[in-house]
Design a protein around this motif. Structure first.
Motif, short mmCIF file in Angstrom:
data_model
loop_
_atom_site.label_atom_id
_atom_site.label_comp_id
_atom_site.label_asym_id
_atom_site.label_seq_id
_atom_site.Cartn_x
_atom_site.Cartn_y
_atom_site.Cartn_z
N MET A 217 -33.56 8.65 -29.69
CA MET A 217 -33.52 9.91 -28.94
C MET A 217 -33.79 9.67 -27.46
O MET A 217 -34.49 8.72 -27.11
N VAL A 218 -33.24 10.57 -26.63
CA VAL A 218 -33.57 10.53 -25.20
C VAL A 218 -34.25 11.84 -24.81
O VAL A 218 -35.46 11.89 -24.63
N ASP A 219 -33.51 12.93 -24.74
CA ASP A 219 -34.15 14.17 -24.28
C ASP A 219 -34.78 14.96 -25.44
O ASP A 219 -35.69 15.75 -25.22
N ALA A 220 -34.26 14.75 -26.68
CA ALA A 220 -34.79 15.43 -27.88
C ALA A 220 -34.65 16.94 -27.83
O ALA A 220 -35.39 17.66 -28.50
N GLY A 222 -31.24 18.27 -27.69
CA GLY A 222 -29.83 18.55 -27.99
C GLY A 222 -28.90 18.40 -26.80
O GLY A 222 -27.74 18.81 -26.86
N MET A 223 -29.37 17.82 -25.69
CA MET A 223 -28.56 17.76 -24.47
C MET A 223 -27.79 16.45 -24.30
O MET A 223 -26.76 16.41 -23.64
N CYS A 224 -28.32 15.34 -24.82
CA CYS A 224 -27.75 14.05 -24.42
C CYS A 224 -26.81 13.44 -25.47
O CYS A 224 -25.97 12.61 -25.14
N GLY A 225 -26.95 13.82 -26.71
CA GLY A 225 -26.08 13.28 -27.76
C GLY A 225 -26.50 11.93 -28.29
O GLY A 225 -25.83 11.37 -29.16
N CYS A 226 -27.59 11.41 -27.79
CA CYS A 226 -28.02 10.06 -28.17
C CYS A 226 -28.36 9.96 -29.67
O CYS A 226 -28.14 8.93 -30.29
N CYS A 227 -28.87 11.05 -30.22
CA CYS A 227 -29.38 10.98 -31.59
C CYS A 227 -28.35 11.42 -32.62
O CYS A 227 -28.71 11.77 -33.73
N PHE A 237 -26.98 16.45 -34.47
CA PHE A 237 -28.00 15.84 -33.62
C PHE A 237 -29.33 15.85 -34.38
O PHE A 237 -29.79 16.92 -34.80
N CYS A 239 -32.30 15.56 -33.37
CA CYS A 239 -33.42 16.26 -32.73
C CYS A 239 -33.38 17.77 -32.95
O CYS A 239 -34.43 18.38 -33.13
FE1 FES Z 1 -30.48 13.94 -27.02
FE2 FES Z 1 -30.92 14.57 -29.54
S1 FES Z 1 -31.99 13.19 -28.32
S2 FES Z 1 -29.28 15.22 -28.28
#
Ligand code: FES
Length: 276
Positions: A217-220, A222-227, A237, A239
């Motif tokens: 996770m990055v922002d946690a 729902g903004m970055c898509g990392c998860c 997502f 998070c």
């Molecule tokens: Fe960025 Fe879930 S951590 S969308």
């Protein structure tokens, strides 16, 4: 966000597991089983999601348990009572759906044992019959045995080397239980291969299986898509849609690949740092 206490609960052959109690009254009032927080140790540090193991609104304390696995968790493990975190955000994610299912098996592997504890307590309180299966490499790495014993009706311990409980994997015990009785829910947290094998085993018996995913996770928020994870062919997502998902629908291969994506950088940073 002051540290109330920090205890090393496992220190064996290079593996350290830490129990950290933080003063976070607002989070402690709202946290529910299955939710997590995001921790930043310092201003330029990465953000690490950690499951809330316990929350006590009376004292305002939130308890986290984590294994030192990379640079940030090692930094976190070196905080002492009275130190402060740069940031703590939570509670995040959907709480686990707590209701009366009937007979529930909880499968926890490694530090995932800490993550099934709040769910075991909440499901027990909701009137379910709880069977817990705890798995770890050896006796020294086992955590929270007494706490899980109190939160369960039946408890089984599996060690890879047979140094405690029974020798074997959590899925060995799970298959035995599923072959002998009818269960209504399985909830599993731990290493990805363990959750994947749990889901494969329970699919044969068609038992609903929830897994709590530890995606990057990055922002946690729902903004970055990392998860992102693929569940039933859809992109989710972790998070904001999770962290609990249907274990039978998760694309495990993709998740394994994504979680390894920053491993070389992590190793590099750990080598550069002076942390032991
Ligand atoms: Fe960025 Fe879930 S951590 S969308």
């Amino acid at each position: 966000m002051k540290v109330i206490s920090s205890d090393i609960i496992v220190d064996s052959a290079g593996a350290r597991v830490i129990r950290l109690s933080l003063a976070a009254p607002e989070i402690s009032r709202k946290a529910k089983a299955g939710q997590f927080v995001v921790v930043m140790v310092c201003e330029k540090g990465e953000r690490v999601p950690l499951t809330i193991v316990d929350a006590d609104p009376a004292s305002g304390a939130v308890t986290l348990i984590f294994q030192e696995a990379g640079f940030t968790t090692r930094l976190l493990g070196r905080l002492n009572a009275g130190d402060s975190l740069y940031a703590l955000v939570g509670p995040l994610g959907h709480p686990t759906e707590i209701k009366k299912y009937g007979k529930v098996i909880l499968v926890g592997g490694g530090v995932g044992i800490a993550e099934i504890l709040p769910v075991a307590r909440a499901l027990k309180e909701a009137g379910n019959h709880i069977t817990a299966i705890l798995g770890c490499r050896n006796k020294e790495l086992l955590i929270l045995e007494d706490e899980l014993k109190n939160a369960s009706d039946e408890l089984y311990i599996m060690t890879d080397d047979g140094s405690y409980g029974r020798k074997g994997f959590t899925t060995d015990m799970l298959k035995e239980l599923l072959a002998g009785d009818k269960y209504d829910l399985i909830y599993s947290v731990g290493p990805i291969p363990m959750m994947k094998m749990t889901a494969l085993a329970s699919k044969e018996y068609n038992v609903k299986t929830l897994v709590s995913l530890n995606a990057l996770m990055v922002d946690a928020t729902g903004m970055c898509g990392c998860c992102r994870v693929s569940v039933g062919g859809e992109v989710k997502f972790s998070c904001v849609d999770g962290p609990d998902f249907d274990g039978h629908a998760v694309d495990w291969e993709e998740l394994e690949k994504r979680n390894r994506v920053y491993s070389p950088q992590e190793e590099h940073i750990c080598k550069l740092s002076s942390l032991p």
